[in-house]
Design an enzyme around this catalytic site. Sequence first.
Site, PDB file in Angstrom:
ATOM      1  N   THR A  89       0.882  -1.380  -0.060  1.00 33.95           N
ATOM      2  CA  THR A  89      -0.076  -0.182   0.060  1.00 33.95           C
ATOM      3  C   THR A  89       0.782   1.261   0.057  1.00 33.95           C
ATOM      4  O   THR A  89       0.862   2.093  -0.766  1.00 33.95           O
ATOM      5  CB  THR A  89      -1.012  -0.091   1.347  1.00 33.95           C
ATOM      6  OG1 THR A  89      -1.875  -0.971   1.050  1.00 33.95           O
ATOM      7  CG2 THR A  89      -1.673   1.312   1.462  1.00 33.95           C
ATOM      8  N   ASN A  94      -5.623  -9.560  -7.849  1.00 33.54           N
ATOM      9  CA  ASN A  94      -5.596 -10.181  -6.590  1.00 33.54           C
ATOM     10  C   ASN A  94      -6.901 -11.048  -6.087  1.00 33.54           C
ATOM     11  O   ASN A  94      -6.835 -11.947  -5.287  1.00 33.54           O
ATOM     12  CB  ASN A  94      -5.356  -9.178  -5.039  1.00 33.54           C
ATOM     13  CG  ASN A  94      -6.455  -8.067  -5.569  1.00 33.54           C
ATOM     14  OD1 ASN A  94      -6.531  -7.511  -6.229  1.00 33.54           O
ATOM     15  ND2 ASN A  94      -7.225  -7.970  -4.188  1.00 33.54           N
ATOM     16  N   THR A 144      13.402   5.290  10.286  1.00 30.81           N
ATOM     17  CA  THR A 144      14.143   4.122  10.848  1.00 30.81           C
ATOM     18  C   THR A 144      14.088   2.929  10.032  1.00 30.81           C
ATOM     19  O   THR A 144      12.810   2.475   9.873  1.00 30.81           O
ATOM     20  CB  THR A 144      14.333   3.808  12.170  1.00 30.81           C
ATOM     21  OG1 THR A 144      14.279   4.853  13.191  1.00 30.81           O
ATOM     22  CG2 THR A 144      15.149   2.770  12.616  1.00 30.81           C
ATOM     23  N   CYS A 203      -8.328  -6.961   1.798  1.00 26.95           N
ATOM     24  CA  CYS A 203      -8.239  -5.410   2.180  1.00 26.95           C
ATOM     25  C   CYS A 203      -9.611  -4.993   2.205  1.00 26.95           C
ATOM     26  O   CYS A 203      -9.705  -3.967   2.833  1.00 26.95           O
ATOM     27  CB  CYS A 203      -7.262  -4.803   1.353  1.00 26.95           C
ATOM     28  SG  CYS A 203      -5.500  -5.343   1.468  1.00 26.95           S
TER      29      CYS A 203
END
Length: 390
Positions: free
Chosen positions: A71, A150, A238, A331
């Site tokens: 996404t 999908n 990070t 989803c």
Amino acid sequence: MEIYLDNSATTRVFPEVAELMTKIMCEDYGNPSSLHMKGVQAEQYIRNAKEIFARILKVNEKEIFFTSGGTESDNMALIGCARANARQGKHLITTQIEHPAVLNTMRYLESVGFEVTYLPVNAYGQISLEELRRAMTQETILVSVMHTNNEVGSLQPVAEAAALVKRMNPHTLFHVDAVQGFGKAKIYPKRMGIDLLSASGHKIHGPKGVGLLYIGSQVKIQPIIHGGGQQMNFRSGTDNVPGIAGFARAAELLHIHYEDDVKRLYQCKKYFMDGVRRIEGVKINGVLPKEPDGAGTAPHIVSVSVSGVRSEVLLHALEEEGIYVSAGSACAARKPQPSATLKAMGLERTLLESTIRFSFSVYTTQEELDDTLRALYNKIPMLRKYTRRR
């Protein structure tokens, strides 16, 4: 016994991946931005991962960027390119059967002044290159076409579409959402004319929460996440070292066994479809008539519409037998609305809410498929009788 046939939603992590990630989280846990040895060790895992993906995709290591998943990769590609190229034009093209990560991002871009053309598909979930040609204008700055759908496993003519786009306007960027296709098909961005490509770890037996975005070196794009300037000032935050390393290890393992794995997946698909076709009132979606064995579709997805039985009812009936499947895209599975993909394919209304997706992995066995078919043979007639009585 547990039978997991929802691998398009997520996959079981390879043991080698879990082992590597545990080592990184418990031993080599440094921040790759730190200058001491712990940081250097962590940074090396990221470099190794870039080397692996660059080798698999046949691209440059500097063109690989890591994200939190498919996404984010789709959002970065679409929003980043739209913003960076807005002076050249504000027209975008995609298809009606994209993943929500693309469709909803396109709708967002429409809300801020971009124009989007949504290409229709035929009854087998494929776009028309002629429709794409007609949609292209000199204002078109980006085209986004998924590699593998999908929900039904339809494959798009990605290389042909990219070539058409570049012929009509060499400056138009071409993005591919390859979240379902990566690891199941050979995809080489540079050879195929792909400028940007999205992939995700948890679809290929890697961890959740990590993905990648390939960005060709000539692509004009702006970052959408700002902060400490990690990843060449493009994607701050990070780095998820264990996730990135695990994703790369999963991709490497699949790449090593690619030919055998894909061959066996197609065998599983044909075997399962042959069994499903024995059930009256069942339709398999997306499979081309000239290739009834499913060769022209993804090797791991079978979409089945069962007349007279709602998908949620059949899903839970199978769950009672320890069989896990999906009623559509994971989803959007908790949103009670008909599938946009199946609607775009013109599936008759009575079948829109009666469709189940079965999706396989390298762990799927013929015994599991036999047990699932037996359950379908027993459950579907019973559920139809119950529905008629109501």
